[in-house]
Design a protein around this motif. Sequence first.
Motif, PDB file in Angstrom:
ATOM      1  N   ILE A 176      16.833 -46.527 -30.460  1.00 56.35           N
ATOM      2  CA  ILE A 176      16.299 -45.166 -30.540  1.00 56.35           C
ATOM      3  C   ILE A 176      15.856 -44.719 -29.158  1.00 56.35           C
ATOM      4  CG2 ILE A 176      14.625 -43.642 -31.654  1.00 56.35           C
ATOM      5  CD1 ILE A 176      14.358 -45.635 -33.903  1.00 56.35           C
ATOM      6  N   LEU A 177      16.355 -43.577 -28.751  1.00 51.88           N
ATOM      7  CA  LEU A 177      15.986 -43.026 -27.446  1.00 51.88           C
ATOM      8  C   LEU A 177      15.346 -41.665 -27.678  1.00 51.88           C
ATOM      9  CD1 LEU A 177      16.170 -43.186 -24.328  1.00 51.88           C
ATOM     10  CD2 LEU A 177      18.397 -42.100 -24.520  1.00 51.88           C
ATOM     11  N   PHE A 178      14.148 -41.477 -27.137  1.00 48.86           N
ATOM     12  CA  PHE A 178      13.433 -40.207 -27.298  1.00 48.86           C
ATOM     13  C   PHE A 178      13.386 -39.500 -25.963  1.00 48.86           C
ATOM     14  CE2 PHE A 178       9.444 -37.925 -26.743  1.00 48.86           C
ATOM     15  CZ  PHE A 178       9.520 -37.014 -27.784  1.00 48.86           C
ATOM     16  N   GLY A 179      13.585 -38.203 -25.954  1.00 52.29           N
ATOM     17  CA  GLY A 179      13.498 -37.479 -24.682  1.00 52.29           C
ATOM     18  C   GLY A 179      13.747 -35.991 -24.830  1.00 52.29           C
ATOM     19  N   ASP A 180      13.833 -35.343 -23.674  1.00 57.83           N
ATOM     20  CA  ASP A 180      13.992 -33.889 -23.611  1.00 57.83           C
ATOM     21  C   ASP A 180      15.478 -33.549 -23.504  1.00 57.83           C
ATOM     22  OD1 ASP A 180      13.899 -31.227 -23.122  1.00 57.83           O
ATOM     23  OD2 ASP A 180      12.886 -31.377 -21.180  1.00 57.83           O
ATOM     24  N   LEU A 181      16.001 -32.908 -24.536  1.00 58.73           N
ATOM     25  CA  LEU A 181      17.431 -32.552 -24.549  1.00 58.73           C
ATOM     26  C   LEU A 181      17.741 -31.436 -23.554  1.00 58.73           C
ATOM     27  CD1 LEU A 181      17.992 -32.600 -28.406  1.00 58.73           C
ATOM     28  CD2 LEU A 181      19.122 -34.114 -26.799  1.00 58.73           C
ATOM     29  N   GLY A 233      14.045 -34.438 -28.541  1.00 57.96           N
ATOM     30  CA  GLY A 233      15.086 -34.939 -29.426  1.00 57.96           C
ATOM     31  C   GLY A 233      15.143 -36.447 -29.417  1.00 57.96           C
ATOM     32  N   MET A 234      15.913 -36.983 -30.355  1.00 61.45           N
ATOM     33  CA  MET A 234      16.083 -38.436 -30.418  1.00 61.45           C
ATOM     34  C   MET A 234      17.564 -38.756 -30.541  1.00 61.45           C
ATOM     35  SD  MET A 234      13.204 -40.418 -32.523  1.00 61.45           S
ATOM     36  CE  MET A 234      12.341 -39.268 -33.550  1.00 61.45           C
ATOM     37  N   LEU A 235      17.938 -39.847 -29.934  1.00 63.17           N
ATOM     38  CA  LEU A 235      19.318 -40.311 -30.040  1.00 63.17           C
ATOM     39  C   LEU A 235      19.289 -41.716 -30.619  1.00 63.17           C
ATOM     40  CD1 LEU A 235      22.332 -40.018 -29.478  1.00 63.17           C
ATOM     41  CD2 LEU A 235      21.920 -40.888 -27.187  1.00 63.17           C
ATOM     42  N   VAL A 236      20.014 -41.891 -31.731  1.00 69.09           N
ATOM     43  CA  VAL A 236      20.061 -43.200 -32.382  1.00 69.09           C
ATOM     44  C   VAL A 236      21.436 -43.810 -32.138  1.00 69.09           C
ATOM     45  CG1 VAL A 236      19.867 -44.425 -34.565  1.00 69.09           C
ATOM     46  CG2 VAL A 236      18.457 -42.410 -34.154  1.00 69.09           C
ATOM     47  N   ASP A 237      21.445 -44.962 -31.511  1.00 73.89           N
ATOM     48  CA  ASP A 237      22.701 -45.675 -31.307  1.00 73.89           C
ATOM     49  C   ASP A 237      22.876 -46.644 -32.471  1.00 73.89           C
ATOM     50  OD1 ASP A 237      24.876 -47.097 -30.518  1.00 73.89           O
ATOM     51  OD2 ASP A 237      24.205 -47.405 -28.446  1.00 73.89           O
ATOM     52  N   THR A 238      23.771 -46.272 -33.404  1.00 78.81           N
ATOM     53  CA  THR A 238      23.891 -47.084 -34.629  1.00 78.81           C
ATOM     54  C   THR A 238      24.543 -48.435 -34.346  1.00 78.81           C
ATOM     55  OG1 THR A 238      25.979 -45.995 -35.147  1.00 78.81           O
ATOM     56  CG2 THR A 238      24.000 -45.096 -36.155  1.00 78.81           C
ATOM     57  N   ASN A 239      25.236 -48.568 -33.200  1.00 79.45           N
ATOM     58  CA  ASN A 239      25.819 -49.874 -32.860  1.00 79.45           C
ATOM     59  C   ASN A 239      24.729 -50.898 -32.556  1.00 79.45           C
ATOM     60  OD1 ASN A 239      28.526 -48.969 -33.018  1.00 79.45           O
ATOM     61  ND2 ASN A 239      28.205 -47.930 -31.050  1.00 79.45           N
ATOM     62  N   LYS A 240      23.570 -50.398 -32.114  1.00 74.59           N
ATOM     63  CA  LYS A 240      22.491 -51.319 -31.755  1.00 74.59           C
ATOM     64  C   LYS A 240      21.489 -51.505 -32.885  1.00 74.59           C
ATOM     65  CE  LYS A 240      22.592 -50.146 -26.843  1.00 74.59           C
ATOM     66  NZ  LYS A 240      21.873 -49.359 -25.826  1.00 74.59           N
ATOM     67  N   CYS A 241      21.621 -50.685 -33.935  1.00 74.89           N
ATOM     68  CA  CYS A 241      20.640 -50.734 -35.024  1.00 74.89           C
ATOM     69  C   CYS A 241      21.042 -51.812 -36.017  1.00 74.89           C
ATOM     70  CB  CYS A 241      20.562 -49.369 -35.708  1.00 74.89           C
ATOM     71  SG  CYS A 241      19.309 -49.281 -36.981  1.00 74.89           S
ATOM     72  N   ASP A 242      20.212 -52.856 -36.112  1.00 77.33           N
ATOM     73  CA  ASP A 242      20.533 -53.983 -36.980  1.00 77.33           C
ATOM     74  C   ASP A 242      20.290 -53.640 -38.446  1.00 77.33           C
ATOM     75  OD1 ASP A 242      21.283 -55.579 -34.972  1.00 77.33           O
ATOM     76  OD2 ASP A 242      19.454 -56.793 -34.885  1.00 77.33           O
ATOM     77  N   SER A 243      21.220 -54.087 -39.278  1.00 74.91           N
ATOM     78  CA  SER A 243      21.022 -53.947 -40.712  1.00 74.91           C
ATOM     79  C   SER A 243      19.866 -54.863 -41.115  1.00 74.91           C
ATOM     80  CB  SER A 243      22.306 -54.369 -41.437  1.00 74.91           C
ATOM     81  OG  SER A 243      22.045 -54.562 -42.797  1.00 74.91           O
ATOM     82  N   GLY A 244      18.962 -54.337 -41.906  1.00 73.27           N
ATOM     83  CA  GLY A 244      17.835 -55.154 -42.351  1.00 73.27           C
ATOM     84  C   GLY A 244      16.624 -55.083 -41.442  1.00 73.27           C
ATOM     85  N   CYS A 245      16.793 -54.571 -40.228  1.00 69.06           N
ATOM     86  CA  CYS A 245      15.634 -54.446 -39.339  1.00 69.06           C
ATOM     87  C   CYS A 245      14.865 -53.186 -39.707  1.00 69.06           C
ATOM     88  CB  CYS A 245      16.096 -54.366 -37.881  1.00 69.06           C
ATOM     89  SG  CYS A 245      14.775 -53.892 -36.748  1.00 69.06           S
ATOM     90  N   THR A 246      13.563 -53.321 -39.920  1.00 73.01           N
ATOM     91  CA  THR A 246      12.759 -52.152 -40.282  1.00 73.01           C
ATOM     92  C   THR A 246      11.597 -51.969 -39.306  1.00 73.01           C
ATOM     93  OG1 THR A 246      11.524 -53.546 -41.822  1.00 73.01           O
ATOM     94  CG2 THR A 246      13.285 -52.210 -42.760  1.00 73.01           C
ATOM     95  N   ASP A 247      11.796 -52.379 -38.068  1.00 77.46           N
ATOM     96  CA  ASP A 247      10.721 -52.277 -37.077  1.00 77.46           C
ATOM     97  C   ASP A 247      10.247 -50.836 -36.895  1.00 77.46           C
ATOM     98  OD1 ASP A 247      10.652 -54.941 -36.660  1.00 77.46           O
ATOM     99  OD2 ASP A 247      11.788 -54.939 -34.784  1.00 77.46           O
ATOM    100  N   CYS A 248      11.207 -49.885 -36.886  1.00 76.23           N
ATOM    101  CA  CYS A 248      10.829 -48.483 -36.673  1.00 76.23           C
ATOM    102  C   CYS A 248      10.011 -47.961 -37.847  1.00 76.23           C
ATOM    103  CB  CYS A 248      12.069 -47.625 -36.444  1.00 76.23           C
ATOM    104  SG  CYS A 248      13.355 -47.803 -37.680  1.00 76.23           S
ATOM    105  N   VAL A 249      10.412 -48.368 -39.060  1.00 77.39           N
ATOM    106  CA  VAL A 249       9.712 -47.905 -40.251  1.00 77.39           C
ATOM    107  C   VAL A 249       8.278 -48.440 -40.253  1.00 77.39           C
ATOM    108  CG1 VAL A 249       9.741 -47.882 -42.769  1.00 77.39           C
ATOM    109  CG2 VAL A 249      11.891 -47.866 -41.515  1.00 77.39           C
TER     110      VAL A 249
END
Lengths: 244, 186
Positions: A205-210, A50-66
């Motif tokens: 973004i945090l990836f791991g075993d739920l 699973g993945m956990l996305v912390d939207t507080n840390k996700c910058d608007s306009g940053c597309t590094d993951c994409v």
Amino acid sequence: MSCANKSRREFLGTTAVATASLAVAPGVMLIDMAHGRAPEEAASSSVRWGMLVDTNKCDSGCTDCVTACNTENGLSGDTSETGSQWIRKVELKDMRTGKATSLPMMCQHCAEPPCVDVCPTGASFKRADGIVLVDKHICIGCRYCVMACPYKARSFIHEALADQNPDVPRGKGVVESCTMCVHRVDKGQTTACAEACTKAGHDAILFGDLNDANSEISKRVSTFATKQVRADLGLNTGVRYQGI
Amino acid sequence: MMISLAKIRTLLNWKMGALIAALLTISAVSVASSEPESNSGRVPKPKIEIEKGDKCVEDEDFMRRNHMKLLMHKRDETMHKGIRTKKYSLQNCIECHASKKNNSVLGSNENFCQSCHSYAAVKIDCFECHASKPKVQPSAGFFHPIVPPATPGVAATDKESHGLSYSMRQQMRSNVNEQNNAGVTR
């Protein structure tokens, strides 16, 4: 005896952190020992990726993951209607408070995936470890799954392709979506998007075993309030969001 | 019936002589037929360029007849169970059999996969999706050094796909174009 044991424990304790990310042999990482499985071992349902996305840390306009996803999987980055987009940045705004949120959206890797339910050929399937994939050998390109997905996560390949990444075969006439970097996960690595986000210092973004109570993702999910997008559909998604 | 000893001797000698002559003829014929088949006869044989073909994962004869079954089994194991052993994997095939000339198993009728498939008029559809070139790993000893190494001044950055430098990717792309122009059986 006890003294020897103590020093042994101390040694293990202090060196565990230091050696955790060191390679002991080519392709074998000590950090993988928690989830590690041999190449000949099949994916097991004791793991739920699973993945956990912390939207507080996700910058608007940053597309590094994409960008990282496009590079890893050989996507062109074309955002037209016919382009392949395995991951998108979504900008949300609460009209009353003005609170703006930016978050990545991709295949949510549902425990009860609607795409699998509607697939007439069995090409759409869920792996034992919770990763939802398209078997392109079987896919006939009918696109029922594209219609069924509530997250608009699947796309169709309209054009013939060349120069694919050997680890990520893709071709014309089939449906595709985020594979949760299954080729990397099987090697014990993390996903390309999570890696890029951490590398850029956002750590959103945090990836791991739920299923593993000791994994970072499980600890975070059990500590903080997280949400599934369209939780009302009861799909039990593998991707969770914090702060939306 | 009485046959004299001398008569038996002459009969035997004649028979032995005929036998030896017959054996000689047969061996001469077999020697002639054991010459390379591509040089004789009216049927052309595929000319296969094998880079590392002396030791495959199974016997050569077995592989010729069954490689498609092995690949089919392997693809399902990999896709559905995530079993990623190297043996029988298409990637492993390509790593060994890619030509040194164009770093691919396709491209001309001498390239490993294409030679036999175009000879037998069997369509290969693996490479509509799968890469026909080995994965380039400059750090792990690239044993098909056909793609020229990066120019010394231009260092490959992480952002460039798969650790390839720009020039290497250009080279690979031009190979693909050549291959597409060469009329690959698809």
